[in-house]
Design an enzyme around this catalytic site. Structure first.
Site, mmCIF file in Angstrom:
data_model
loop_
_atom_site.group_PDB
_atom_site.id
_atom_site.type_symbol
_atom_site.label_atom_id
_atom_site.label_comp_id
_atom_site.label_asym_id
_atom_site.label_seq_id
_atom_site.Cartn_x
_atom_site.Cartn_y
_atom_site.Cartn_z
ATOM 1 N N LYS A 1 -6.856 -5.107 -2.955
ATOM 2 C CA LYS A 1 -7.615 -5.542 -1.776
ATOM 3 C C LYS A 1 -8.511 -4.409 -1.297
ATOM 4 O O LYS A 1 -8.267 -3.236 -1.615
ATOM 5 C CB LYS A 1 -6.665 -5.979 -0.660
ATOM 6 N N CYS B 1 -1.973 -2.857 7.691
ATOM 7 C CA CYS B 1 -1.870 -3.812 6.584
ATOM 8 C C CYS B 1 -0.572 -4.605 6.603
ATOM 9 O O CYS B 1 -0.570 -5.779 6.247
ATOM 10 C CB CYS B 1 -2.099 -3.108 5.257
ATOM 11 N N ASP C 1 0.794 -1.242 0.000
ATOM 12 C CA ASP C 1 0.000 0.000 0.000
ATOM 13 C C ASP C 1 0.827 1.293 0.000
ATOM 14 O O ASP C 1 0.562 2.204 0.806
ATOM 15 C CB ASP C 1 -0.976 0.011 1.189
HETATM 16 C C1 VGL Z 1 -4.585 0.612 5.900
HETATM 17 C C2 VGL Z 1 -5.974 1.653 7.399
HETATM 18 C C3 VGL Z 1 -7.018 1.584 6.499
HETATM 19 C C4 VGL Z 1 -3.220 0.103 5.586
HETATM 20 C C5 VGL Z 1 -5.615 0.527 4.997
HETATM 21 O O1 VGL Z 1 -2.873 0.003 4.384
HETATM 22 O O2 VGL Z 1 -2.465 -0.193 6.536
HETATM 23 N N1 VGL Z 1 -4.774 1.163 7.108
HETATM 24 N N2 VGL Z 1 -6.814 1.024 5.300
#
Ligand code: VGL
Ligand code: ZN
Length: 196
Positions: A96, A140, A10
């Site tokens: 995802k 994540c 991410d």
């Molecule tokens: C994430 C919070 C909400 C992450 C994704 O990538 O860690 N954290 N969505």
């Protein structure tokens, strides 16, 4: 150790300074990750990159009863990978969070372009061990490493290429301890040794 792969979690604009869910210094993972990418690519090892990829309405967002402000909405600039991230040709993108009914913190809840689940895509590549960096340490990255270990993969956390949200002070440090407790190794660029 079996074949290793680099997994970039991410590394998207919304998790970087100025983004909708900015992680403190989130953009500082990009330079070390580019160096990891160079090393893995030179060694002929696969590189995968996950992306948080939410619909405009999801149970994951505050408006849908979840924890977070809207972020990484599909096809918006905030959902794009950081512009300085040097993804190699052939990087496998794992999507995802596109199901409006789930948070999907773990990359193992994601799927590759052809629809294969992340674990299946990794097995097809012969990957047995994941080197994990990116955002965010306490969500994540944590969830992916713990899921991977439970699923029989080895995992090494790239300590110099992760940053945490730290909703509560110390969350990222606690997440690292939890991953190590569950069996993850840790490394940094200076100490990295790649599987043969
Ligand atoms: C994430 C919070 C909400 C992450 C994704 O990538 O860690 N954290 N969505
Ligand atoms: Zn999200």
């Amino acid at each position: 150790m079996g074949t290793g792969a680099l997994l970039l979690v991410d590394v998207q604009n919304d998790f970087c300074p100025g983004g909708a869910l900015a992680v403190g210094s989130g953009d500082e993972v990009v330079a070390p990750l580019n160096e990891y990418i160079a090393r893995f690519t030179a060694a002929g090892l696969p590189v995968l990159a996950s992306r948080d990829w939410h619909p405009a309405q999801t149970v994951h967002f505050e408006a849908g009863g979840g924890l977070w402000p809207a972020h990484c909405v599909q096809d918006t600039p905030g959902a794009a990978f950081h512009a300085d991230l040097q993804l190699p040709d052939g990087a496998v993108i794992v999507t995802k969070g596109d199901d409006p009914g789930e948070d999907a913190y773990s990359v193992f809840q994601g799927h590759a372009a052809g629809g294969a689940g992340a674990a299946e895509a990794l097995r097809e590549l012969g990957v047995e061990h994941l080197f994990v960096g990116g955002l965010a340490t306490d969500y994540c990255v944590r969830s992916t490493v713990l899921d991977g270990l439970r699923g029989g993969f080895g995992a090494t956390v790239l300590l110099d290429a992760i940053r945490g949200v730290n909703v509560a002070a110390g969350d990222a440090e606690r997440a690292i301890a939890e991953m190590v407790e569950a069996g993850a190794a840790v490394t940094t660029l200076g100490r990295l040794t790649l599987p043969e």
